[in-house]
Enzyme design. Structure first.
Site, PDB file in Angstrom:
ATOM      1  N   THR A  96      36.984  -2.673 -36.595  1.00 41.40           N
ATOM      2  CA  THR A  96      37.154  -2.882 -35.159  1.00 41.40           C
ATOM      3  C   THR A  96      38.592  -2.557 -34.763  1.00 41.40           C
ATOM      4  OG1 THR A  96      35.469  -4.611 -35.137  1.00 41.40           O
ATOM      5  CG2 THR A  96      37.053  -4.615 -33.321  1.00 41.40           C
TER       6      THR A  96
ATOM      7  N   ASP B 174      38.546   0.389 -41.991  1.00 40.90           N
ATOM      8  CA  ASP B 174      39.092  -0.414 -40.894  1.00 40.90           C
ATOM      9  C   ASP B 174      40.598  -0.202 -40.813  1.00 40.90           C
ATOM     10  OD1 ASP B 174      39.168  -2.179 -38.785  1.00 40.90           O
ATOM     11  OD2 ASP B 174      38.540  -3.934 -39.930  1.00 40.90           O
TER      12      ASP B 174
ATOM     13  N   GLU C 211      35.261  -8.970 -39.948  1.00 42.06           N
ATOM     14  CA  GLU C 211      35.907  -7.926 -40.736  1.00 42.06           C
ATOM     15  C   GLU C 211      36.075  -8.380 -42.184  1.00 42.06           C
ATOM     16  OE1 GLU C 211      38.618  -5.895 -37.185  1.00 42.06           O
ATOM     17  OE2 GLU C 211      39.493  -7.384 -38.519  1.00 42.06           O
TER      18      GLU C 211
END
Length: 224
Positions: free
Chosen positions: A32, A85, A107
């Site tokens: 994200t 990520d 995450e």
């Protein structure tokens, strides 16, 4: 190069990494944030070879679906080969601070399920010692004052992230003023505070590969 250009460069390097290392029909974990968004865009040419993706946030899920990539629950995945990520900070050991976007818990869950964690970042995120970026901590809302008091005792300056609720329905305290010399130990200590869901130190499970965008190109750094 501008920071946006650096983000796009590391995102493309990550897409190339996935093309080389993810088996046909494999499931990819996707993070994200702004750099992860660049990575999602770079996945467009690969979408037909992906078996699907596990998203670390609702925002990422929506972006993947808009691209036509099937989003799969982590509970339905037998194997997650690669997770990609970004990071808010990363040190030489490839320990990170993450959570500026507020998705740190999901995450961390997806990262823990992956064989290989690929961090994508530009050179501004590389630091000698973690802590310049405020450390996010996701907490149960009723524990806000209790957790803040403990963080003050530990030498931090906790600030509630106003008007923000995580995808899990919790709140985030951002802790300023920490110098993190032993990220693995601090990660464990913070997670033992009652009311803490998890904190934004990714040290016990740090990155395996760092794709670091610089003015001279993208460097690949592997954890030793």
């Amino acid at each position: 190069m501008t920071q946006d250009e650096l983000k796009q460069a590391t995102a493309q390097a990550a897409a190339d990494y996935v093309a080389r290392h993810l088996p046909q029909g494999g499931i990819l974990g996707v993070g994200t944030g702004s750099t992860a968004n660049c990575f999602i865009a770079a996945l467009a040419p690969l979408k037909d070879r992906l078996g699907g993706a596990v998203a670390s946030s609702e925002a990422t899920r929506q972006r993947l679906q808009q691209l036509g990539i099937p989003v799969i629950s982590l509970n339905d995945v037998l194997k997650l080969a690669i997770y990609v990520d970004g990071a808010d900070e990363i040190d030489a050991s490839l320990a990170m601070i993450k959570g500026g976007g507020g998705a740190l818990t999901r995450e961390k869950i997806v990262a823990a399920a992956a064989d290989t964690f690929v961090c994508i970042a530009d050179a501004s995120k590389q630091v000698a010692t973690l802590g310049r970026f405020p450390l996010p901590i996701e907490i149960i809302p009723m524990a806000t004052r209790q957790v803040s008091r403990r963080l003050l005792e530990m030498g931090g300056d906790p600030k509630l992230r106003e008007g923000f609720v995580t995808d899990n329905g919790n709140v985030i305290i951002d802790v300023h003023g920490l110098t993190i010399s032993d990220p693995i130990a601090l990660e464990a200590e913070l997670n033992q505070i009652v009311g803490v869901v998890t904190n934004g130190l990714f040290a016990a499970r740090g990155a395996d590969v760092l794709l670091l965008a610089t003015g001279d190109g993208v460097q690949r750094i592997t954890r030793t």
